[in-house]
Write a protein that holds these residues in place. Structure first.
Motif, short mmCIF file in Angstrom:
data_model
loop_
_atom_site.label_atom_id
_atom_site.label_comp_id
_atom_site.label_asym_id
_atom_site.label_seq_id
_atom_site.Cartn_x
_atom_site.Cartn_y
_atom_site.Cartn_z
N PHE A 1 0.82 -1.21 0.00
CA PHE A 1 0.00 0.00 0.00
C PHE A 1 0.86 1.27 0.00
N LEU A 2 1.98 1.24 0.71
CA LEU A 2 2.86 2.41 0.68
C LEU A 2 3.41 2.65 -0.72
N LEU A 3 3.86 1.55 -1.37
CA LEU A 3 4.39 1.68 -2.72
C LEU A 3 3.30 2.04 -3.73
N ALA A 4 2.12 1.43 -3.56
CA ALA A 4 1.02 1.71 -4.49
C ALA A 4 0.59 3.17 -4.41
N ILE A 5 0.53 3.70 -3.18
CA ILE A 5 0.17 5.12 -3.01
C ILE A 5 1.21 6.03 -3.65
N PHE A 6 2.49 5.71 -3.42
CA PHE A 6 3.57 6.52 -4.01
C PHE A 6 3.53 6.47 -5.54
N LEU A 7 3.37 5.24 -6.08
CA LEU A 7 3.34 5.09 -7.54
C LEU A 7 2.13 5.82 -8.14
N GLY A 8 0.99 5.68 -7.48
CA GLY A 8 -0.21 6.34 -7.98
C GLY A 8 -0.13 7.85 -7.91
N TRP A 9 0.55 8.34 -6.89
CA TRP A 9 0.65 9.79 -6.65
C TRP A 9 1.69 10.45 -7.54
N LYS A 10 2.87 9.83 -7.64
CA LYS A 10 4.01 10.46 -8.32
C LYS A 10 4.32 9.86 -9.70
N VAL A 11 4.31 8.54 -9.79
CA VAL A 11 4.80 7.89 -11.01
C VAL A 11 3.75 7.82 -12.11
N VAL A 12 2.50 7.49 -11.75
CA VAL A 12 1.45 7.33 -12.77
C VAL A 12 1.25 8.59 -13.61
N PRO A 13 1.13 9.79 -13.00
CA PRO A 13 0.97 11.00 -13.83
C PRO A 13 2.15 11.21 -14.79
N MET B 1 1.94 8.60 -17.59
CA MET B 1 0.87 8.95 -18.53
C MET B 1 1.35 10.05 -19.49
N ARG B 2 1.96 11.09 -18.96
CA ARG B 2 2.42 12.20 -19.81
C ARG B 2 3.46 11.73 -20.81
N TRP B 3 4.35 10.83 -20.37
CA TRP B 3 5.43 10.37 -21.25
C TRP B 3 4.91 9.45 -22.34
N LEU B 4 4.12 8.46 -21.97
CA LEU B 4 3.68 7.46 -22.94
C LEU B 4 2.63 7.99 -23.92
N VAL B 5 1.75 8.89 -23.46
CA VAL B 5 0.73 9.40 -24.39
C VAL B 5 1.33 10.32 -25.45
N SER B 6 2.56 10.77 -25.23
CA SER B 6 3.21 11.62 -26.23
C SER B 6 3.83 10.81 -27.37
N LEU B 7 3.86 9.49 -27.22
CA LEU B 7 4.42 8.64 -28.28
C LEU B 7 3.55 8.73 -29.53
N ARG B 8 4.19 8.74 -30.68
CA ARG B 8 3.47 8.89 -31.94
C ARG B 8 2.98 7.53 -32.43
N VAL B 9 2.04 6.99 -31.69
CA VAL B 9 1.43 5.70 -32.02
C VAL B 9 -0.08 5.83 -31.87
N SER B 10 -0.82 4.88 -32.41
CA SER B 10 -2.28 4.93 -32.31
C SER B 10 -2.75 4.54 -30.91
N GLU B 11 -3.82 5.18 -30.46
CA GLU B 11 -4.46 4.90 -29.17
C GLU B 11 -3.48 4.86 -28.00
N ALA B 12 -2.63 5.88 -27.93
CA ALA B 12 -1.60 5.90 -26.88
C ALA B 12 -2.21 6.04 -25.49
N VAL B 13 -3.29 6.79 -25.36
CA VAL B 13 -3.87 7.05 -24.04
C VAL B 13 -4.45 5.78 -23.42
N ILE B 14 -5.33 5.08 -24.17
CA ILE B 14 -5.94 3.87 -23.61
C ILE B 14 -4.90 2.76 -23.43
#
Length: 373
Positions: free
Chosen positions: A185-197, A200-213
Motif C-alpha cells: 500500500f505504501l508503494l502503491a500510493i507513491f506510484l499512484g501519486w508520483k509515477v502514474v501522472p 501517462m504524460r510520457w507514454l501518451v506523447s508517443l506517436r502511435v495509435s491509441e496511446a492514451v488507452i
C-alpha cells in the motif's frame, strides 16, 4: 473451439441481460444465471478452460479498473473509518458463524476456522456492476463498500496465513506477510501519486495509435501484477490503478475508450465463468446443507457489515444497503476454497458444496441490492 465459445457467451449474455432488465432486475443477474444454463450444470455447451479463465481474469480486472476510474478519492478517504468498521464487522460474524457451523458438522477446529474464513471473504466485482447498472456507483454507500472490500481482502489473507502457519500447511512468516501488505500500500500510493501522472504524460506523447488507452491498460495490468506478487488480489491493484489515473487529465478518455473493450468481450466472459463452476452431480443429499450455509453466509455478512456501518453514523437503510453490498463472495472465495482443498483445510466432500454456496451468494446480491437501494 474458442471462437464458438465466445459466440455462445456473447450472444447469451446480451440476451439474458436484456431479459433480466425487462423483468425489473439488474442485467448482471441474467448474465450470471446464463453461465449456469449454458455451462456443465445444465446444457453443457460451454466448459471451463484455460482460455476462458484467462479472458475472465482480464474481465474482472477491467471491471475493477473502471470502478477505480469512477471513484471519488476524497469521498473514499472521508469514509475510511466506516470502511474499516464495515470490513471488521463483516469478518467477525461470518468467521464465528462458519466456525460454529463447522463444529456442528463434526469437522476439526482448524477446518472449522477455515470454513469461517471462507465465509468472511468478500468480492465486490458483482456489486460494482450492479451499482453501476443502477447509477449508484458514486454514492456514499458504494464508496464505503469499495473501501471495506479492500480492507476485508487484506485481513482475510493475513488471517488465512496465520491459520496455515499454525497448521503446518505453510511455513511463511506472519511478520513477513503483514510487512508485504504494508509495503504494497505504501508503494502503491507513491506510484499512484508520483509515477502514474509522469508515466501517462510520457507514454501518451508517443506517436502511435491509441496511446492514451494503451497507457491506461499498461498501468492497470502493471498494478495488478504488482499486487499479486505482494500477496494481494489483482483486482485491488487494478482498482488502485483506476483511482490513480482518475487524478490525471486523461481520466475521461481512458474511461470512454475502455468501456467498449471491457463490456464487449472480457466482462461478459467473467460473468459466465462464475456459473461454469456449478455442477449439481452428487448434491442430492446436500441441498439442506447448501441452503443452511448460504443463509448463514448472507445473514452474518449482512448483519456484521451493516452493524459496522450503523456504528459509524450511517442511517439504518444505508447500513442495510452496505451490508447487502458485501454479501457476494465471488472469485475471491473461489480462490480461497481451491487453496483450502489443496492444503487439506477443506475436506473434498465439502468443496463442491462451498462452491455452490459462493455462487448462490453471488446470485443473491444483484436483486437484493436493487431491492434495498
Amino acid at each position: 473451439m474458442l471462437f464458438f465459445k465466445l459466440l455462445i457467451i456473447l450472444l447469451s449474455t446480451k440476451l439474458a441481460g436484456d431479459l433480466s432488465v425487462r423483468l425489473g432486475q439488474p442485467s448482471v443477474l441474467g448474465k450470471l444465471m446464463v453461465g449456469i444454463i449454458i455451462g456443465p450444470a445444465l446444457l453443457g455447451w460451454i466448459k471451463d478452460s484455460e482460455s476462458i479463465e484467462q479472458l475472465s481474469e482480464i474481465g474482472v480486472l477491467l471491471l475493477m479498473f473502471i470502478a477505480g476510474l469512477e471513484t471519488d478519492i476524497k469521498e473514499l478517504n472521508r469514509n475510511r473509518r466506516s470502511s474499516v468498521a464495515v470490513a471488521i464487522g463483516g469478518i467477525i460474524l461470518p468467521l464465528l458463524g462458519g466456525y460454529l457451523a463447522g463444529k456442528a458438522l463434526g469437522i476439526s477446529d482448524t477446518s472449522a476456522l477455515f470454513l469461517g474464513l471462507l465465509l468472511s471473504a468478500t468480492s465486490v466485482s458483482i456489486t460494482v456492476q450492479t451499482l453501476r447498472d443502477m447509477g449508484k456507483l458514486q454514492s456514499k454507500e458504494s464508496i464505503t463498500i469499495l473501501g471495506a472490500a479492500i480492507v476485508d481482502d487484506i485481513l482475510v489473507v493475513v488471517l488465512l496465513a496465520i491459520l496455515m502457519s499454525f497448521t503446518g500447511a505453510s511455513d511463511v512468516n506472519i511478520g513477513w506477510i503483514i510487512g508485504q501488505k504494508i509495503a504494497f500500500f505504501l508503494l502503491a500510493i507513491f506510484l499512484g501519486w508520483k509515477v502514474v501522472p509522469m508515466l501517462m504524460r510520457w507514454l501518451v506523447s508517443l506517436r502511435v495509435s491509441e496511446a492514451v488507452i494503451s497507457t491506461g491498460l499498461i498501468i492497470c495490468f502493471g498494478f495488478a501484477y504488482f499486487s499479486e506478487k505482494m500477496g494481494v488480489a489483482g483486482i485491488i491493484g487494478a482498482f488502485i490503478a483506476g483511482i490513480a489515473i482518475a487524478q490525471t487529465p486523461y481520466k475521461q478518455e481512458v474511461e470512454q475508450k475502455l468501456e467498449p473493450i471491457a463490456y464487449s468481450i472480457f466482462v461478459p466472459v467473467f460473468f459466465v465463468s462464475i456459473g461454469l463452476s456449478v455442477t449439481f452431480k452428487g448434491l442430492e443429499n446436500q441441498i439442506g446443507l447448501i441452503l443452511g450455509l448460504t443463509l448463514l453466509a448472507v445473514i452474518t455478512k449482512l448483519i456484521g457489515s451493516g452493524l459496522g456501518a450503523r456504528l459509524t453514523g450511517f442511517p439504518l437503510p444505508s447500513s442495510i444497503s452496505i451490508g447487502a453490498g458485501m454479501i457476494s463472495r465471488g472469485e475471491v472465495a473461489l480462490i480461497i476454497a481451491a487453496l483450502g482443498l489443496e492444503k487439506g483445510l477443506l475436506a473434498p466432500q465439502f468443496y463442491t458444496t462451498m462452491i455452490i454456496v459462493v455462487i448462490l451468494t453471488t446470485l443473491i446480491t444483484p436483486p437484493f441490492l436493487k431491492k434495498v437501494f
